[in-house]
Structures are given as structure tokens and as C-alpha cells.
Design an enzyme around this catalytic site. Structure first.
Site, short mmCIF file in Angstrom:
data_model
loop_
_atom_site.label_atom_id
_atom_site.label_comp_id
_atom_site.label_asym_id
_atom_site.label_seq_id
_atom_site.Cartn_x
_atom_site.Cartn_y
_atom_site.Cartn_z
N ILE A 12 -11.76 -37.82 -56.71
CA ILE A 12 -12.88 -37.16 -56.32
C ILE A 12 -12.91 -36.43 -57.54
CG2 ILE A 12 -12.89 -35.39 -55.35
CD1 ILE A 12 -11.46 -36.33 -52.73
N GLU A 129 -5.77 -33.11 -42.64
CA GLU A 129 -5.13 -33.20 -42.67
C GLU A 129 -3.78 -32.66 -41.92
OE1 GLU A 129 -3.25 -36.95 -43.52
OE2 GLU A 129 -5.66 -38.14 -43.95
N TYR A 152 2.44 -36.02 -45.87
CA TYR A 152 1.24 -35.89 -46.87
C TYR A 152 1.44 -34.79 -46.78
CZ TYR A 152 -3.27 -35.30 -48.45
OH TYR A 152 -4.36 -34.62 -48.90
N GLY A 277 3.44 -42.07 -36.77
CA GLY A 277 2.78 -40.40 -36.52
C GLY A 277 1.59 -40.51 -36.86
N HIS A 278 0.52 -41.52 -36.39
CA HIS A 278 -0.64 -41.43 -36.71
C HIS A 278 -1.81 -40.34 -36.23
CE1 HIS A 278 -4.16 -44.66 -37.92
NE2 HIS A 278 -4.63 -44.04 -38.11
P1 NAD Z 1 -6.44 -39.37 -55.62
O1 NAD Z 1 -4.58 -40.27 -55.33
O2 NAD Z 1 -7.51 -40.64 -55.99
O3 NAD Z 1 -5.71 -38.47 -57.34
C1 NAD Z 1 -4.75 -37.74 -57.24
C2 NAD Z 1 -4.83 -37.62 -59.33
O4 NAD Z 1 -3.58 -36.60 -59.26
C3 NAD Z 1 -4.46 -38.39 -60.15
O5 NAD Z 1 -5.20 -38.65 -60.76
C4 NAD Z 1 -3.30 -38.45 -60.85
O6 NAD Z 1 -2.93 -38.66 -61.55
C5 NAD Z 1 -3.13 -36.78 -60.43
N1 NAD Z 1 -1.92 -36.19 -59.83
C6 NAD Z 1 -1.18 -36.72 -59.01
N2 NAD Z 1 0.26 -35.62 -59.50
C7 NAD Z 1 -0.06 -34.94 -60.08
C8 NAD Z 1 0.82 -34.14 -61.56
N3 NAD Z 1 1.82 -33.06 -60.06
N4 NAD Z 1 0.29 -33.49 -62.28
C9 NAD Z 1 -0.59 -33.41 -62.93
N5 NAD Z 1 -2.17 -34.70 -62.46
C10 NAD Z 1 -1.39 -35.26 -61.21
O7 NAD Z 1 -6.56 -38.47 -55.49
P2 NAD Z 1 -7.46 -37.83 -54.57
O8 NAD Z 1 -8.14 -38.88 -53.40
O9 NAD Z 1 -9.02 -37.76 -55.07
O10 NAD Z 1 -7.28 -36.54 -53.81
C11 NAD Z 1 -7.49 -35.60 -54.52
C12 NAD Z 1 -7.66 -34.13 -53.83
O11 NAD Z 1 -8.42 -34.00 -53.13
C13 NAD Z 1 -5.94 -33.80 -53.63
O12 NAD Z 1 -5.41 -33.02 -53.72
C14 NAD Z 1 -6.05 -34.49 -51.99
O13 NAD Z 1 -4.96 -33.78 -51.05
C15 NAD Z 1 -7.19 -34.00 -51.51
N6 NAD Z 1 -8.49 -34.55 -50.49
C16 NAD Z 1 -8.23 -35.72 -50.78
C17 NAD Z 1 -9.45 -35.84 -49.84
C18 NAD Z 1 -9.77 -38.24 -49.30
O14 NAD Z 1 -10.15 -38.26 -49.16
N7 NAD Z 1 -9.75 -39.01 -50.32
C19 NAD Z 1 -9.96 -35.32 -48.61
C20 NAD Z 1 -9.65 -33.97 -48.69
C21 NAD Z 1 -8.91 -33.69 -49.61
O1 DAU Z 2 -8.37 -36.80 -44.41
C1 DAU Z 2 -8.33 -36.84 -45.60
C2 DAU Z 2 -7.45 -37.48 -45.79
O2 DAU Z 2 -7.56 -38.84 -46.00
C3 DAU Z 2 -6.63 -36.79 -47.21
O3 DAU Z 2 -6.37 -35.79 -47.29
C4 DAU Z 2 -6.19 -38.05 -47.39
O4 DAU Z 2 -5.83 -37.88 -49.54
C5 DAU Z 2 -6.39 -39.42 -47.92
O5 DAU Z 2 -5.54 -40.29 -48.20
C6 DAU Z 2 -7.14 -39.59 -46.27
O6 DAU Z 2 -6.09 -40.11 -45.05
P1 DAU Z 2 -6.23 -40.71 -43.97
O7 DAU Z 2 -4.72 -41.17 -44.14
O8 DAU Z 2 -7.37 -40.60 -42.89
O9 DAU Z 2 -6.37 -41.88 -44.82
P2 DAU Z 2 -6.35 -44.11 -45.68
O10 DAU Z 2 -7.51 -44.41 -45.95
O11 DAU Z 2 -5.29 -43.83 -45.64
O12 DAU Z 2 -6.63 -44.59 -43.88
C7 DAU Z 2 -7.80 -43.87 -42.85
C8 DAU Z 2 -7.48 -44.56 -41.58
O13 DAU Z 2 -7.09 -45.78 -41.84
C9 DAU Z 2 -6.51 -44.35 -40.87
O14 DAU Z 2 -6.51 -43.68 -39.10
C10 DAU Z 2 -5.50 -45.04 -40.78
C11 DAU Z 2 -6.46 -46.67 -40.93
N1 DAU Z 2 -5.96 -48.03 -42.04
C12 DAU Z 2 -5.45 -47.15 -43.21
C13 DAU Z 2 -5.28 -48.19 -44.26
C14 DAU Z 2 -4.55 -48.16 -45.51
C15 DAU Z 2 -5.66 -49.04 -41.06
O15 DAU Z 2 -5.68 -49.00 -40.21
N2 DAU Z 2 -5.60 -49.67 -42.21
C16 DAU Z 2 -4.61 -49.46 -43.74
O16 DAU Z 2 -4.25 -50.33 -44.03
#
Ligand code: NAD
Ligand code: DAU
Length: 339
Positions: A12, A129, A152, A277-278
Site C-alpha cells: 500500500i 481487523e 496481527y 481464529g479465522h
Molecule cells: P506490506 O507487508 O506489504 O508492507 C509493509 C512494509 O513495512 C514493508 O515495506 C516492510 O519492509 C515495512 N516494515 C515492516 N517493519 C518495519 C519496521 N520495523 N520499520 C520500517 N519499515 C518496516 O503491508 P501492506 O499490506 O502494504 O500494509 C500497509 C499497512 O496498511 C499496514 O500497517 C497494514 O496493517 C495496513 N492495512 C493493510 C491492509 C491490506 O489489505 N493489506 C488493509 C488495511 C490496513
Molecule cells: O482486512 C484488512 C486486512 O486484510 C489487513 O489488515 C491485513 O494486513 C491483510 O493481510 C488482510 O488480512 P486477511 O487475513 O483478511 O487477508 P489474507 O489475504 O491473508 O486472507 C484473505 C482471506 O482469504 C481470509 O479469509 C483467509 C483466506 N485465505 C488466505 C490465504 C493466504 C485462504 O483461504 N487461503 C490462503 O492461502
């Protein structure tokens, strides 16, 4: 604006930096990233090449007080957007410690350093979450009590509440955002959509947890990035804003969409042992962000998926680069236990 973005080499954060560069070319951007397994410098190669002094990468940890303090002072940072986190739920089940370290203590360090440096605003990027799980009906509102179920989400809830406490106690200008599941370019292939795309492409079984009927509310990453920008520019100090994509879907539907877009059929689907814990269902009410910030998702799930799959198809080198080393070690051990 002189803005520090943390975690900008992740999914992101990288999309956010590209969006800001396009919409605000006059801004100066700094990106502090530790480059964990999820952080990839290559994500920002075009930005680095094109932006000159307007964009600076700093390799480091958000837990490092001296480094963050120095960065904020030296560059007279106006505002911070904190994305940096350990973000994958399954990894937090495997090993919670790094999640507490970065997501709680790192976030607290960012808030502390920003307060001491007189930074005007911190946007703390939290997640839906933190609310836990919904039954068949209802939505999460900003007032819904926090009830996280994974290491998480508990670590994210910890930081989210520290942000609230810092605003209440010190009057610090902090805005918290809670968004639903993002998808789009540069998402690391441990998350559902890119993982299933890779498996489908390779003709390998697609591991669907449990009965595949858990529901997520999917938002295209550009819409989330716009929401965060609006929170930065227009949010109320101390406010929490929910963002969602208005695209609730069962996992199995998402997986079938990917199979369809990659020309594969359902025979690749494998139901595997459920995630402990899904959370069953997430659904976001984002009326507050709509009213106060003018936020609305602009991309439908069908449009977003078409763009996402097209991006992955056009970037096979990116995928093979990130699917190596530590990535393989975790993926092999995690999925071996669930087969
Ligand atoms: P990501 O795992 O793709 O990226 C995380 C980044 O943070 C990486 O570049 C990593 O190197 C960096 N990082 C990790 N630990 C660090 C540290 N101690 N110091 C500096 N950098 C560090 O994550 P993402 O999916 O891009 O998510 C970004 C943010 O958005 C997170 O805070 C996550 O909780 C939040 N978020 C994600 C989603 C989603 O669906 N992916 C949804 C809602 C909120
Ligand atoms: O809701 C926001 C969150 O979304 C963010 O805060 C997290 O950083 C991000 O990782 C994401 O969490 P989820 O656990 O929802 O995302 P994930 O892609 O891991 O899984 C999405 C759904 O798919 C979840 O119900 C678990 C399921 N899943 C996931 C994987 C990796 C499967 O069924 N099989 C898989 O192999």
C-alpha cells in the site's frame, strides 16, 4: 508539504507514494522502510528515477528512536503517514513477536518522536481487523468495540489505542484510518489474491481455508490511498475513519473469479485446514469518511480485478523476484501443515 511515509516499500505504501507524486508533484516525500521480506526497493524504481529531490528513501526501522528523531528534525517534516507493519495474519500465528515489536512499539515510537519534534499531524494506518469478526449481518462502525482475534490484529489494535490515548493525553494531532482488504499492483503473493493468481498460473492447487465462505470487503488499493490522503488533508484531529470497498465477497467467489480470469477451472480448488481464529466476516460502514472527507470507492471489484490481473500478467519478473529466499521457506512450512 514535507511528508514522511513509513513502510513505503510495501504494497500500500508504494501505491500511496505513486499516487501522491502524481497528485502533488510539489510535495517532498521521504520513505523510511526496514526492507523486511515484504519490502521491495524495486517497487519504487520508476519513482526514484523520475522524482529527483522530491523523493528520498531511508533504510531503517520505525523502532529506532535516534533515527526517527533525526529524520524528523533534519528534514523539518510536517506530517507522517505510518504504514510500516508486519501485515500477514498467518505469519503472526506462526511467530507473533515481530508483530508486537513493529506494530505496537514501532508505532508508539513514531507517535512519540513526532510529538517531541512538533510534527503537525500523524496518520496512523490501522485496519478493520481490530474489530474482530461479524456474524451474517451488520457492519463495523468506528464506534464498534475492538475485539481482535489474531496476534496481527491484536498488535494493530494496540497501536490504534495508543494513538487514541496520545491524542486524549497530549492533545497530539493524530488521525487513525481503518480499512478493509486491499488488492492491486505490488501486493505480496502471500495474500489471497496474488497467491491464488500465482497458483492458478502454475496450474497448482489453490489452498482455500475452511469452507471458503469467510467474507471480506475488498477495496482497490488506489481507493484506500485516496482515503488516507483525504484523512491527512481533511481529517479531524483525534478522529477514526473507516474505509471499505462496498464489495463484500466470500473467499470462494474471489478464488473462482481468479480462476476465470486466468482461464483455469474449479478442479484446482483445494479446501484445506482452516486458519486458527479465522474471522468469519468483515463489512465496513464508511458513512463518516463519506460525510467528513468526501470518500467513496471509485473502482468496482470487477474493474479492480481486471486491472490487478493485468498488472501481474505484465510484471512476471516482479513476481519471480519476490518469490524467492525467505518467502519460499515460510510458504512451504505453512502450507505443508494445512494440506
Ligand atoms: P506490506 O507487508 O506489504 O508492507 C509493509 C512494509 O513495512 C514493508 O515495506 C516492510 O519492509 C515495512 N516494515 C515492516 N517493519 C518495519 C519496521 N520495523 N520499520 C520500517 N519499515 C518496516 O503491508 P501492506 O499490506 O502494504 O500494509 C500497509 C499497512 O496498511 C499496514 O500497517 C497494514 O496493517 C495496513 N492495512 C493493510 C491492509 C491490506 O489489505 N493489506 C488493509 C488495511 C490496513
Ligand atoms: O482486512 C484488512 C486486512 O486484510 C489487513 O489488515 C491485513 O494486513 C491483510 O493481510 C488482510 O488480512 P486477511 O487475513 O483478511 O487477508 P489474507 O489475504 O491473508 O486472507 C484473505 C482471506 O482469504 C481470509 O479469509 C483467509 C483466506 N485465505 C488466505 C490465504 C493466504 C485462504 O483461504 N487461503 C490462503 O492461502
Amino acid at each position: 508539504m514535507r511528508l514522511l511515509v513509513t513502510g513505503g516499500c510495501g504494497f500500500i505504501g508504494a501505491n500511496f507514494l505513486y499516487a501522491l507524486r502524481a497528485r502533488h508533484p510539489e510535495w517532498r516525500l521521504w520513505n523510511l522502510d526496514k526492507l523486511t521480506y515484504a519490502g521491495n526497493l524495486g517497487n519504487l524504481r520508476p519513482l526514484t528515477a523520475e522524482a529527483g529531490d522530491a523523493y528520498t528513501f531511508v533504510h531503517g526501522d520505525i523502532c529506532d528512536r535516534d533515527l526517527v528523531t533525526r529524520l524528523l528534525a533534519e528534514h523539518q517534516i510536517d506530517a507522517v503517514v505510518n504504514f510500516a507493519a508486519e501485515s500477514h495474519v498467518d505469519r503472526s500465528i506462526d511467530d507473533p513477536a515481530p508483530f508486537v515489536l513493529t506494530n505496537v512499539l514501532g508505532a508508539q515510537n513514531i507517535l512519540d518522536c513526532a510529538r517531541r519534534a512538533g510534527v503537525s499531524r500523524v496518520v496512523h494506518v490501522s485496519t478493520d481487523e481490530v474489530y474482530g469478526s461479524l456474524g451474517a449481518t451488520g457492519q463495523f462502525h468506528e464506534t464498534t468495540p475492538l475485539a481482535p482475534n489474531s496476534p496481527y490484529s491484536a498488535s494493530k489494535a494496540g497501536a490504534d489505542l495508543i494513538a487514541r490515548a496520545y491524542h486524549e493525553t497530549y492533545g497530539q494531532d493524530i488521525v487513525v484510518t481503518r480499512c478493509s482488504n486491499n488488492y492491486g499492483p505490488y501486493q505480496f503473493p502471500e495474500k489471497l489474491i496474488p497467491l491464488m493468481y500465482c497458483k492458478a498460473l502454475a496450474g497448482e492447487p489453490l489452498p482455500v481455508y475452511g469452507d471458503g465462505r469467510n467474507v471480506r470487503d475488498w477495496i482497490f488499493v488506489d481507493d484506500h490511498c485516496l482515503g488516507i490522503e483525504l484523512a491527512l488533508l481533511k481529517g479531524r484531529a483525534g478522529a477514526v475513519y473507516n474505509f471499505g470497498g462496498a464489495a463484500e465477497m466470500e473467499n470462494i467467489e474471489v478464488v473462482r473469479t481468479i480462476l476465470h480470469l486466468t482461464g483455469r477451472d474449479d478442479s484446482l480448488i483445494r479446501f484445506v485446514t482452516d486458519r486458527p481464529g479465522h474471522d468469519r466476516r468483515y463489512a465496513m460502514n464508511f458513512d463518516l469518511a463519506a460525510t467528513e472527507l468526501g470518500f467513496a470507492p471509485s473502482v468496482t471489484f470487477a474493474q479492480g480485478m481486471a486491472r490487478t490481473i493485468a498488472w501481474y500478467q505484465a510484471n512476471p519478473d516482479w513476481l519471480s523476484e519476490v518469490q524467492s529466499g525467505a518467502y519460499l521457506t515460510f510458504m512451504e512450512s505453512w502450507y505443508k501443515e494445512r494440506a
